[in-house]
Every structure is written in structure tokens, then in C-alpha cells.
Enzyme design. Structure first.
Site, PDB file in Angstrom:
ATOM      1  N   ARG A 176      41.319 -12.889 -12.228  1.00 35.69           N
ATOM      2  CA  ARG A 176      41.978 -13.829 -11.312  1.00 35.69           C
ATOM      3  C   ARG A 176      42.706 -13.157 -10.143  1.00 35.69           C
ATOM      4  O   ARG A 176      42.590 -13.610  -9.008  1.00 35.69           O
ATOM      5  CB  ARG A 176      42.958 -14.739 -12.077  1.00 35.69           C
ATOM      6  N   CYS A 193      36.046   1.192 -10.703  1.00 37.92           N
ATOM      7  CA  CYS A 193      35.837   1.893  -9.427  1.00 37.92           C
ATOM      8  C   CYS A 193      35.685   0.925  -8.263  1.00 37.92           C
ATOM      9  O   CYS A 193      34.611   0.818  -7.651  1.00 37.92           O
ATOM     10  CB  CYS A 193      34.612   2.791  -9.547  1.00 37.92           C
TER      11      CYS A 193
HETATM   12  N1  LLP Z   1      36.762 -30.389 -15.830  1.00 38.18           N
HETATM   13  C1  LLP Z   1      35.835 -29.801 -15.076  1.00 38.18           C
HETATM   14  C2  LLP Z   1      34.566 -30.488 -14.823  1.00 38.18           C
HETATM   15  C3  LLP Z   1      36.079 -28.528 -14.535  1.00 38.18           C
HETATM   16  O1  LLP Z   1      35.166 -27.946 -13.775  1.00 38.18           O
HETATM   17  C4  LLP Z   1      37.308 -27.878 -14.804  1.00 38.18           C
HETATM   18  C5  LLP Z   1      37.593 -26.553 -14.247  1.00 38.18           C
HETATM   19  C6  LLP Z   1      38.229 -28.530 -15.645  1.00 38.18           C
HETATM   20  C7  LLP Z   1      37.924 -29.800 -16.125  1.00 38.18           C
HETATM   21  C8  LLP Z   1      39.534 -27.911 -16.034  1.00 38.18           C
HETATM   22  O2  LLP Z   1      40.341 -27.656 -14.959  1.00 38.18           O
HETATM   23  P1  LLP Z   1      41.854 -27.143 -15.160  1.00 38.18           P
HETATM   24  O3  LLP Z   1      42.601 -28.216 -15.914  1.00 38.18           O
HETATM   25  O4  LLP Z   1      41.811 -25.905 -15.932  1.00 38.18           O
HETATM   26  O5  LLP Z   1      42.361 -26.980 -13.783  1.00 38.18           O
HETATM   27  N2  LLP Z   1      38.652 -19.854 -12.595  1.00 38.18           N
HETATM   28  C9  LLP Z   1      39.714 -20.619 -11.975  1.00 38.18           C
HETATM   29  C10 LLP Z   1      39.725 -22.057 -12.413  1.00 38.18           C
HETATM   30  C11 LLP Z   1      38.390 -22.749 -12.239  1.00 38.18           C
HETATM   31  C12 LLP Z   1      38.365 -24.140 -12.806  1.00 38.18           C
HETATM   32  C13 LLP Z   1      36.974 -24.640 -12.898  1.00 38.18           C
HETATM   33  N3  LLP Z   1      36.848 -25.953 -13.423  1.00 38.18           N
HETATM   34  C14 LLP Z   1      41.025 -19.907 -12.212  1.00 38.18           C
HETATM   35  O6  LLP Z   1      41.029 -18.822 -12.801  1.00 38.18           O
HETATM   36  O7  LLP Z   1      42.076 -20.368 -11.777  1.00 38.18           O
END
Ligand code: LLP
Length: 431
Positions: free
Chosen positions: A323, A354
Site C-alpha cells: 500500500r 531492489c
Molecule cells: N465490494 C467490492 C465490489 C469491492 O471491489 C471492494 C473493494 C469492497 C466491496 C470492499 O471495499 P472496502 O470496504 O474495503 O473499502 N487495495 C486498496 C483497496 C481496494 C478496494 C477494492 N475493492 C487498498 O489497499 O486500500
């Protein structure tokens, strides 16, 4: 330091040392090695219950699903199954994981994006509700079979989240469909004889503004109203996605979940009656809010380098927690044994990869760090392990679940066979 610990009651300062639930960070690092993901079971449960209680209070006709992609560990999934949540799967293997963790078919929603034919067929076969995000996928799905429920993700044109990479709707977003195409898709599904429908959006992640969810819900209900009118269907559920944020920086505000749900529930009820939407369930599918602050990444300092800056070399890097490198995301860092020491030095905490982007924190004010110190990188429970990789042929770390005074291994550290085991050398290259 107290500010950092303010909203994380499972973390304690015991004479300067870090206590995770009832276990010292140093004993965990010693027993399981580093880098190490440690999750607090009580915190995961408390986070889920906070949302569940607010839903029950303000809108009982609702359902709460957990977005597996945030943390796909089977023990984490099992905790949330015990808490009576459903599971939101992003792909076929996440459907498999959910089933393995004991979720019944009716409590799994398959919400992939840009589905392949194989994925749609898999979804149909597994008997779970499928949520498609394009007219193309809708046509293919309906051609391959007749799902028990047809749901579609739309792009309602409103977007939340202040990190650019975490905006999932609006002009630049690849997700969801336009109103026109969604209307076509629901019409096709109705013609195919489908009787149950869902409408879905996921517009942004890590939103700390409690008013945002209501605003986005308004947009989605407008879409629902137009689709209902044009196609003549009612929705079983209206899914407003996840996106509930957590304060990664000690100075950020904490999202008032109860308030966000109270406001959204009212808007939902008003919109349902205004647009004559029948009696749909409000559905929520958060990931980060449930597991994010319940996870800590422990990492050991190997090298202190006094160059043009002070670099603290640790054994976690972008292969462990991506992240900071991908989104410039901030994670608070604690130095074990020095919680009561003054932050006196600006340092960059860097990994062993690296790449110069392999920096977990840049120019961060921390207590004076020496080699062999143990650092705890906070809020690493969501999108931590799952976004890790084997880059530079590094092993993925182990994961541990802490509960009270005990801590159990819930995923072992990778070895060389897991990293390279699938490779094959053609005979002619062996000479
Ligand atoms: N539902 C769907 C269809 C999603 O694509 C996601 C997250 C969620 C629910 C859950 O979202 P949350 O409640 O966690 O915001 N890699 C990024 C976050 C990407 C989220 C992708 N989709 C990070 O490290 O912040």
C-alpha cells in the site's frame, strides 16, 4: 504515542513494549519469525459487530457481507461466518474459500469485474448470486444459464475516497455500467424469466466522511427508480458496496459508523418509498473497516544506514505490504520497547527489494531506532497479505491470530517450494 493507540484497544503500551491482545509483540516475533502479520480476533469481531448493531438498530431489513479480498485468510473468514455475515467474492477462488470457511451458497455474492466466460460458468455452477458489471457479461451469463438472482453493478457517477487509486466510480472508472446499459441488462434478465434482482455499486474505498454513503445511496436509488419504471421489476436488495474508511493517520478523524448508517438508512427508506421500490434489503459489503485496524505487521530492523538520510532497513517490503508504494499510503509505525520514547529522528523505513519505491515510510519522525529493533506497522489487516507478492523471490510471510493471551499460526510462512514449485525446466535447458 497515545494518540496512535487511541482507537486501537487491542494494542497496549506495557512499559514501552507493544502488547497485541494479551501477547507481547516481541514474543510473537521470536516464536513465529518476521515479517509477521498478526490479527486480533476480538478487534475483528468488534468491528463487525459495530456495523451489525447499527444496521439492526436503524435498518433491520438489511444484510452485511464481508469483502473477502480485504483479507482472505480462512480463519478470518470463519470468524466472520460465526458473526453471521455473508461473503462477497471477487473471483471463483474466493467463492471456494467462502464455501471452505462454511458460508452457505445463499450467503455468498459473486461480484467480479470483467468476467471471463469460464468465471461466469463457474459462478452459475456454484449456485451463488452473481453480480455482473457489464452488459456484455449479463448477455453471456444469461446465455450460459439462469442464475437464481440477477444483480448488476452500476456506475452512479458519484465517487468517494480521497486516495486517487481508490476511486471506483465516475468518469475514469472501469467499474459498473451506465444506466442505459444496465436497463438493457435487467430487461434481458426479465425476458429470460428471472424473478429476483439486485442492484449494486461500489464507488470508492476508505471514505471517512459519514455523509458520503447517504449521498451515494441517493444516486443509486435514482438509478433503481428509473430501472424499475423502464423494466417493471423490483429489487430484492440494493447493495451500496463497501468503502467504510479507517483513520490510517493518528490525526485523521474516525468514521462514525452508526451515524453513517443512521443517515443512510433514512435516505434509503425515503428513496424506496419515493421511487416505489417495494421492500428491498439494504446491503453493505465492507472489507477494510472490519479487518484493517485489526492487523499489525511486525518487522525486524536489520540495517541502520546513515547515508544522505537515515535508512532503517527492515525485513518487510513491498512484497509484504504494497500500500505505501502503490498509493503513497500512510501506516503508523511503532517501535517495540520505545513507546514511551520521544520521536527524535527523521528516518525512512525501507524494505529489502531492489526498487527505490520500496519504502514503507519516508522521512518519518520516530524514536531512535537501532539494529534488531522490532517495528509494528499498524492497520495492515486489510489489503496487506493479499496484495503481497514473491517479487525478488521473497517468501510471503506467516499470519497469526491473537486471542487473549494466546496466538496461533493461521498461515505458515512460504518456503522455496511454494515460490518456485510450479516452474519446469525444458529438457534441452538442462544440459
Ligand atoms: N465490494 C467490492 C465490489 C469491492 O471491489 C471492494 C473493494 C469492497 C466491496 C470492499 O471495499 P472496502 O470496504 O474495503 O473499502 N487495495 C486498496 C483497496 C481496494 C478496494 C477494492 N475493492 C487498498 O489497499 O486500500
Amino acid at each position: 504515542m497515545n494518540k496512535i493507540l487511541r482507537n486501537r484497544d487491542f494494542l497496549k503500551n506495557r512499559k514501552g513494549k507493544i502488547l497485541i491482545e494479551g501477547v507481547t509483540a516481541s514474543s510473537l516475533a521470536k516464536k513465529f519469525g518476521t515479517p509477521l502479520y498478526v490479527y486480533s480476533e476480538s478487534r475483528i469481531r468488534a468491528n463487525a459487530q459495530r456495523i451489525k448493531n447499527a444496521l439492526e438498530k436503524f435498518i433491520p431489513h438489511s444484510k452485511l457481507f464481508y469483502a473477502i479480498k480485504a483479507n482472505n485468510n480462512l480463519s478470518v473468514l470463519s470468524i466472520l461466518r460465526q458473526e453471521a455475515l455473508g461473503a462477497d467474492a471477487a473471483g471463483p477462488y474466493e467463492i471456494e474459500l467462502a464455501k471452505k470457511a462454511g458460508f452457505s451458497k445463499s450467503k455468498i455474492l459473486y461480484s467480479g469485474v470483467f468476467h471471463s466466460d469460464e468465471e461466469l460458468k463457474f459462478g452459475l455452477k456454484s449456485g451463488v448470486a452473481i453480480n455482473v458489471d457489464s452488459l456484455s457479461a449479463a448477455k453471456r451469463l444469461l446465455h450460459f444459464g439462469k442464475p437464481p438472482l440477477f444483480s448488476m453493478r452500476v456506475n452512479p457517477g458519484i465517487a468517494g475516497g480521497k486516495i486517487k487509486g481508490l476511486v471506483f466510480a465516475g468518469a475514469d472508472a472501469k467499474f459498473g455500467e451506465s444506466l442505459a446499459n444496465a436497463t438493457k441488462a435487467f430487461r434481458l434478465a426479465k425476458q429470460r424469466g428471472i424473478k429476483k434482482f439486485g442492484l449494486h455499486m461500489m464507488t470508492g474505498s476508505c471514505v471517512l466522511d459519514d455523509k458520503y454513503f447517504g449521498a451515494a445511496t441517493t444516486k443509486l436509488l435514482e438509478f433503481a427508480g428509473k430501472i424499475r419504471k423502464a423494466v417493471g421489476i423490483q429489487f430484492e436488495f440494493i447493495d451500496i458496496g463497501g468503502g467504510l474508511g479507517i483513520p490510517y493517520r493518528a490525526k485523521e478523524k474516525i468514521l462514525d459508523v452508526a451515524k453513517a448508517i443512521r443517515v443512510t438508512a433514512k435516505i434509503f427508506r425515503d428513496g424506496v418509498s419515493k421511487f416505489q421500490l417495494g421492500n428491498p434489503q439494504l446491503m453493505l459489503e465492507p472489507g477494510r473497516y472490519i479487518v484493517g485496524d485489526a492487523g499489525v505487521l511486525l518487522t525486524r530492523v536489520g540495517t541502520v544506514k546513515q547515508a544522505q538520510k537515515i535508512f532503517i532497513g527492515v525485513d518487510a517490503g513491498m512484497q509484504t505490504l504494497l500500500r505505501p508504494m502503490l498509493y503513497d499510503a500512510w501506516h503508523e509505525i511503532l517501535v517495540d520497547g520505545k513507546l514511551n520514547s520521544r520521536a527524535s529522528q527523521k528516518v525512512s523505513v525501507v524494505g529489502p527489494i531492489c526498487e527505490n519505491t520500496d519504502q514503507l515510510a519516508r522521512d518519518r519522525l520516530l524514536p531512535k531506532i537501532t539494529e534488531k529493533d522490532l517495528l509494528a506497522i499498524l492497520d495492515a489487516g486489510a489489503y496487506g497479505f493479499g496484495m503481497g507478492s514473491n517479487y525478488n523471490t521473497r517468501a510471503r510471510p506467516a499470519e497469526v491470530l491473537a486471542k487473549g493471551k494466546s496466538a496461533e499460526l493461521i498461515r505458515g510462512r512460504e518456503g522455496i517450494s511454494e515460490i518456485i514449485g510450479k516452474q519446469k525446466i525444458p529438457q534441452r535447458l538442462k544440459k
